[in-house]
Design an enzyme around this catalytic site. Structure first.
Site, PDB file in Angstrom:
ATOM      1  N   LYS A  92       0.824  -1.214   0.000  1.00  0.00           N
ATOM      2  CA  LYS A  92       0.000   0.000   0.000  1.00  0.00           C
ATOM      3  C   LYS A  92       0.856   1.260   0.000  1.00  0.00           C
ATOM      4  O   LYS A  92       0.434   2.306  -0.504  1.00  0.00           O
ATOM      5  CB  LYS A  92      -0.979   0.009   1.169  1.00  0.00           C
ATOM      6  CG  LYS A  92      -0.334  -0.064   2.556  1.00  0.00           C
ATOM      7  CD  LYS A  92      -0.124   1.279   3.195  1.00  0.00           C
ATOM      8  CE  LYS A  92       0.601   1.136   4.516  1.00  0.00           C
ATOM      9  NZ  LYS A  92       0.786   2.406   5.222  1.00  0.00           N
ATOM     10  N   THR A 130      -3.950   5.334   3.661  1.00  0.00           N
ATOM     11  CA  THR A 130      -2.631   5.798   3.232  1.00  0.00           C
ATOM     12  C   THR A 130      -2.696   6.558   1.917  1.00  0.00           C
ATOM     13  O   THR A 130      -1.934   7.492   1.692  1.00  0.00           O
ATOM     14  CB  THR A 130      -1.665   4.602   3.112  1.00  0.00           C
ATOM     15  OG1 THR A 130      -1.660   3.888   4.343  1.00  0.00           O
ATOM     16  CG2 THR A 130      -0.259   5.065   2.792  1.00  0.00           C
TER      17      THR A 130
END
Length: 335
Positions: free
Chosen positions: A191, A248
């Site tokens: 990620k 994120t």
């Protein structure tokens, strides 16, 4: 009452020390710099990483790793991924024989392709059942402000995972348990690279549709790699997968997204590193992730573009076109 050692005093390590203290544990936080340890002990603040946040008085800071680790039942490790092996090799003789080591890191070791839990097993010389990982949508600043958050604690030993769940449960921090260490680690690691791509697109002025495509297709390539390495596919639909990815890629508090934005606006990697100010793990881990994918025959086109920009093989303008330029395929396909 549990005794917990936290190594070390960056933003995430300090935040977890706060969570653990709020959960009623005795917490010793290892800081490399004496001025940070002194500020935590006297002012109950970490001005270098969490300015303005008042820390529990129950947190004691020290610059001596032996002092921090003495008698610890749980050892929480939060240091840059690429320095993990060196540091843990030095600290290994100090770690109590029955302690469970918990990784907060989200990276892949560059020269070995190992996940952080695997590095811990090798460097400390302990079985995998004594190593856990904590992963999820955990933006440190929000949790330090005691805003609600959740995470996943993954360990091959389900009993150990449940013990750790109780150790860090607070009214604002809710941990879940899992045994899929591979999936939880890869979700948290890849990620960061996808967030770099989203930041790059944002810095280039691309809109919400493009960001949604990158997040969705980024999750798909994360799941492809995870499945090839033995992860449970459903893990990527959970907190350590889509949850962490969403936070994120969407938040200005994200170091990796911020780093990508700097690149998209024309900064070099060196300039973006200075401007970001803290470690963006995706920068160092992206090549290792891509190498791992290639070794297992997995296509990761977004990761390829990010690596190309970081290694100066692609301009940001070329990256913009390549991020969304793919041969037509079915949405669900196996690579």
């Amino acid at each position: 009452m549990n005794k917990v050692a936290v190594l070390s005093a960056g933003s995430w390590g300090t935040t977890m020390a706060m969570v653990l203290a709020d959960a009623g544990n005795t917490v010793t936080l290892h800081a490399r710099r004496s001025e940070i340890a002194d500020a935590i002990n006297t002012r109950h603040e970490n001005p270098a990483y969490l300015p303005g946040i008042t820390l529990p008085a129950a947190i004691r800071a020290t610059t001596d790793p032996a002092d921090a680790l003495n008698g610890a039942q749980h050892v929480i490790v939060s240091i840059p991924a690429q320095t993990l092996r060196t540091n843990l090799t030095a600290w290994a003789p100090l770690i109590p024989a029955d302690a469970v080591v918990v990784s907060l890191m989200k990276g892949i070791e560059t020269h070995t392709g190992l996940r952080m839990s695997q590095v811990i097993v090798e460097a400390v010389g302990i079985p995998a059942e004594r190593v856990a990982v904590l992963s999820g949508p955990n933006l440190a600043r929000e949790i330090a402000a005691r805003q609600p958050a959740a995470s996943v604690i993954a360990c091959p030993d389900e009993t150990a995972a449940k013990t750790l769940q109780a150790v860090c449960l607070t009214p604002y921090f809710r941990p879940y348990t899992d045994t899929d260490v591979i999936g939880c680690e890869l979700g948290g690691t890849v990620k960061n690279v996808i967030a770099l791509a989203v930041g790059l697109a944002t810095g280039l002025g691309l809109g919400d549709n493009a960001r949604a495509v990158l997040i969705t297709r980024g999750l798909a390539e994360t799941a492809r790699l995870g499945t090839a390495l033995g992860a449970e596919p459903l893990t990527f639909a959970g907190l350590s997968g889509v949850g962490d990815l969403q936070a994120t890629c969407s938040s200005p508090l994200s170091r990796n997204r911020t780093f990508g934005e700097h690149l998209g606006r024309g900064l070099t990697v060196a300039e973006a590193t200075t401007a970001t100010g803290q470690t963006a793990e995706g920068v160092k881990s992206s090549q290792a992730i891509l190498d791992l994918a290639r070794a297992h025959g997995v296509e990761m086109p977004i990761t390829e573009v990010v690596v190309g920009v970081i290694n100066d093989q692609l301009t940001v303008q070329d990256a913009a076109s390549r991020l969304l330029a793919r041969a037509p395929k079915p949405e669900r396909y196996q690579s």
